[in-house]
Write a protein that holds these residues in place. Structure first.
Motif: not given
Length: 191
Positions: A60-65, A171-183
Motif C-alpha cells: 500500500k503506497v498512499g491510497n493505492i494498493i 535511484c539507489s535502493i540501498l540509500h533509499r533515494q529516487g524510487y519514491g519519486d518514480g513510484i
C-alpha cells in the motif's frame, strides 16, 4: 449495479477509496527488483538471494494498493514475463546503472515489453538503480544506452490517447533515494 460502480468511482477520484493496481516488477538479474519490494514492504534492505520463481507481494503506497509481481531476471525466467503481463496497471523496469555492458541486453528486454500487445498503453517506470556505485552512469548516459529519446516528463503530465506514459528515474535502493519519486509519478497514471 451501475449506481454502486459510479459511487465507487467518485470516492476513488477524490482519494476516499483505495485504488487497486497490478504492477509487474521486471529487469535483468541483479538489478534490484526484489530489494525494492523488500524496501517498500519492510523498509529494510539486506542480502537477498536471486529470484527463481515469480513472487506476489501486496503493498500500500498512499491510497493505492498494489499487487506486485516480482519476476526473476535471469535469461531462463524472462520467458515467464509475458505470462504475467495480462491485466497489468503498470510496469516497473529496473536497470543496474553501474553495468553499462548490460544496457544492450536491458534495452532488448525493455523493447520486447514495450511492443507486447497485452501491455499496450500501460505506463512504464524505468528505474536506473545503484546510482551510489562509483561505476554508475549518468541519467543521460542511461537514456542513451536504453534508446530513450522521448519520455513523458517527471511532473504531472496528461497523456493524449493512445499515448503511453513512460519515464526514467535514477535511484539507489540501498540509500533509499529516487524510487519514491518514480513510484509517485507512476501512481498518477494507474487506473
Amino acid at each position: 449495479m451501475f449506481m454502486v460502480d459510479w459511487f465507487r468511482d467518485v470516492l476513488t477520484t477524490y482519494g476516499l477509496l483505495d485504488k487497486h493496481a497490478k504492477l509487474l516488477f521486471v529487469g535483468l538479474d541483479n538489478s534490484g527488483k526484489t530489494s525494492l519490494l523488500h524496501m517498500l514492504k519492510n523498509e529494510k534492505v539486506g542480502a537477498i538471494p536471486p529470484t527463481l520463481h515469480p513472487n506476489m507481494v501486496e503493498l500500500k503506497v498512499g491510497n493505492i494498493i498494489f499487487a506486485t509481481h516480482d519476476m526473476g531476471g535471469h535469461s531462463q525466467t524472462r520467458s515467464l514475463w509475458d505470462q504475467y503481463s495480462y491485466d497489468v496497471s503498470g510496469v516497473i523496469f529496473l536497470v543496474d546503472s553501474a553495468e553499462p555492458s548490460r544496457f544492450e541486453e536491458a534495452k532488448y528486454e525493455l523493447d520486447r515489453l514495450l511492443t507486447n500487445q497485452k501491455l499496450e498503453g500501460v505506463p512504464f517506470l524505468v528505474l536506473g538503480n545503484k546510482v551510489d556505485s562509483v561505476k554508475a552512469v549518468s541519467e543521460k548516459e542511461l537514456r542513451e544506452g536504453l534508446g530513450f529519446e522521448y519520455t513523458t516528463g517527471k511532473g504531472i503530465v496528461p497523456i493524449a490517447s493512445p499515448g503511453r506514459p513512460m519515464e526514467l528515474f535514477m535511484c539507489s535502493i540501498l540509500h533509499r533515494q529516487g524510487y519514491g519519486d518514480g513510484i509517485r509519478w507512476l501512481s498518477q497514471y494507474v487506473k
